[in-house]
Design an enzyme around this catalytic site. Structure first.
Site, mmCIF file in Angstrom:
data_model
loop_
_atom_site.group_PDB
_atom_site.id
_atom_site.type_symbol
_atom_site.label_atom_id
_atom_site.label_comp_id
_atom_site.label_asym_id
_atom_site.label_seq_id
_atom_site.Cartn_x
_atom_site.Cartn_y
_atom_site.Cartn_z
ATOM 1 C CG ASP A 112 -12.959 -8.668 2.350
ATOM 2 O OD1 ASP A 112 -12.777 -7.844 3.371
ATOM 3 O OD2 ASP A 112 -13.716 -8.395 1.567
ATOM 4 C CE LYS A 151 4.346 -18.096 -1.368
ATOM 5 N NZ LYS A 151 3.552 -19.442 -1.194
ATOM 6 C CE1 TYR A 165 -2.959 -3.138 0.667
ATOM 7 C CE2 TYR A 165 -4.542 -1.393 0.846
ATOM 8 C CZ TYR A 165 -4.250 -2.641 0.715
ATOM 9 O OH TYR A 165 -5.453 -3.616 0.424
ATOM 10 C CG ASP A 187 -7.598 -5.874 1.581
ATOM 11 O OD1 ASP A 187 -8.650 -5.456 2.169
ATOM 12 O OD2 ASP A 187 -7.595 -5.994 0.229
ATOM 13 C CG ASP A 228 0.840 -20.840 0.399
ATOM 14 O OD1 ASP A 228 1.294 -20.819 1.583
ATOM 15 O OD2 ASP A 228 1.231 -21.591 -0.700
HETATM 16 C C1 IPM Z 1 -10.312 -2.445 3.363
HETATM 17 C C2 IPM Z 1 -10.653 -1.867 2.114
HETATM 18 C C3 IPM Z 1 -9.351 -0.917 1.675
HETATM 19 C C4 IPM Z 1 -8.101 -1.505 1.582
HETATM 20 C C5 IPM Z 1 -9.686 -0.475 0.317
HETATM 21 C C6 IPM Z 1 -11.134 0.411 -0.044
HETATM 22 C C7 IPM Z 1 -8.334 0.605 -0.200
HETATM 23 O O1 IPM Z 1 -10.574 -2.958 1.170
HETATM 24 O O2 IPM Z 1 -10.432 -1.468 4.451
HETATM 25 O O3 IPM Z 1 -10.322 -3.592 3.759
HETATM 26 O O4 IPM Z 1 -7.819 -2.231 0.799
HETATM 27 O O5 IPM Z 1 -7.412 -1.460 2.745
HETATM 28 MN MN MN Z 2 -10.675 -4.703 2.135
#
Ligand code: IPM
Ligand code: MN
Ligand code: NAD
Length: 342
Positions: A237, A176, A130, A233, A209
């Site tokens: 999810d 990794k 990032y 990130d 992984d």
């Molecule tokens: C999160 C989001 C952000 C990230 C995006 C929107 C830039 O996916 O907060 O998880 O990748 O950090």
């Molecule tokens: Mn995210």
């Protein structure tokens, strides 16, 4: 009556809906606990970009600086070469909010693969892929620079061990370093070093992984998972999927003196404007905000109210198999706050 200055970004897509819903919970907390939140609404995101040519105008930034903490709805990111970094990425960097705490817990009546998941992802929030350092070398050839610093690795891994100590005392580093020998190698080395200070915490490291596979198969084996920015990130999810919905995943972005609270999910353009988004991720993010400002009792009351409301099962949003609207679900949680015994 205690007064707090809180800045609020409503955000894009479902942002105004989940924040609007959370405002009902804020009002209930104010009433129940004799607190006052002075709300400072901040323009940021895609709408701000259309109006001002940037997703985070300077005046918005200055207003955020006047507040004690920030509650943020999801914002839509611009995509393509030359576009700005997203609002959360900018704010994390500007305020040095290095620790992204993302708790994922199974809650009552939420259908999912398992009913006993209780994880905390501790995501490094300021470096890694990032960095915004991407370059075009030639036609069809690009590079992106991944930043890893010892200072960055130490502070996030320390934070993760501290969290593990007050939870189930288990921590896993995902990396990794079999491929990224220097950048992930540094995180692995720092992890091994810091683990010596925390002999009461069971520490292990796994290739990211393999960790992803094991997490899907046996999430109960994990407690705190510490990850560099991009792995954090993606895995957060995935873990939201394990507890039934992205709509259940809150987060706290914490620095030394400031913090931002936001749902893990995005602006969900596919369901925006329909009043069907699940507001729980944002409501639980507000609960993390209450904890951070020191209002522990109020924070616990919000968590308890979410559980009570889900247990009654009468106001579930579509992602949880119900038909309640975003606002109906929030109202049900707000009522539970008012009727809780403290
Ligand atoms: C999160 C989001 C952000 C990230 C995006 C929107 C830039 O996916 O907060 O998880 O990748 O950090
Ligand atoms: Mn995210
Ligand atoms: P998303 O998280 O917006 O949506 C992924 C899926 O989850 C969609 O099917 C959506 O309908 C569902 N979903 C998300 N939140 C939900 C909720 N509260 N209730 C019910 N269902 C929900 O991810 P995306 O589609 O990849 O991203 C959309 C936009 O949001 C992009 O511009 C992305 O960059 C941005 N984004 C912003 C943030 C942030 O501001 N912190 C976080 C993630 C993504």
């Amino acid at each position: 009556m205690k007064n707090y200055k809180i800045s609020i970004i409503k955000g894009d897509g479902i942002g105004p809906e989940v924040i609007g819903a959370t405002e009902k919970v804020i009002s209930a907390v104010e009433e129940k606990f004799s607190l006052h939140f002075e709300k400072i609404f901040i323009e940021a995101g895609l709408e701000a970009f259309k109006k001002y040519g940037t997703n985070l105008p300077n005046f918005s930034l200055e207003m955020i600086k006047q507040s004690e903490c920030l509650l943020k709805g999801p914002t839509t990111s611009l995509e393509g070469e030359g576009t700005e970094l997203g609002v959360p990425v900018k704010i994390r960097k500007i305020f040095d909010l290095y620790a992204n705490l993302r708790p994922l817990r199974s809650l009552p009546r939420v259908k999912s693969l398992y009913n006993n998941v209780d994880l905390l992802i501790v995501r490094e929030n300021t470096e890694g892929m990032y960095s915004g350092l991407e370059y075009k070398i030639n036609e069809g050839v690009y590079i992106g620079i991944r930043v890893a610093t010892e200072k960055g690795a130490r502070r996030i891994i320390n934070k993760a061990f501290e969290q593990a100590r007050v939870r189930r005392k288990k921590i896993t580093l995902g990396h990794k370093s079999n491929v990224l020998k220097m950048t992930d190698g540094l995180y692995k080395q720092v992890f091994e070093d810091i683990s010596k200070k925390y002999s009461d915490v069971e520490a292990k490291e796994e290739h990211i992984d393999a960790l992803a596979m094991k997490l899907v198969m046996k999430p109960q084996d994990y407690d705190v998972i510490v990850l560099e920015n991009l792995y954090g990130d993606i895995i957060s999810d995935l873990a939201a999927g394990l507890v039934g919905s992205l709509g259940m995943a809150p987060s706290a972005n914490i620095g030394e003196t400031f913090a931002m609270f936001e749902p893990v999910h995005g602006s969900a353009p596919d369901i925006a404007g329909k009043n069907i988004a699940n507001p729980i991720a944002t409501i639980l993010s507000f609960s993390m905000c209450l904890e951070w400002i020191g209002e522990k009792e109020a924070s616990q009351a919000v968590n308890r109210a979410v559980i009570n409301s889900l247990e009654k099962g009468n106001k579930l949003t579509v992602d949880l198999g119900g038909s309640a609207t975003t606002y109906e679900m929030a109202e049900s949680i707000a009522k539970e706050i008012i009727s809780i015994n403290v």
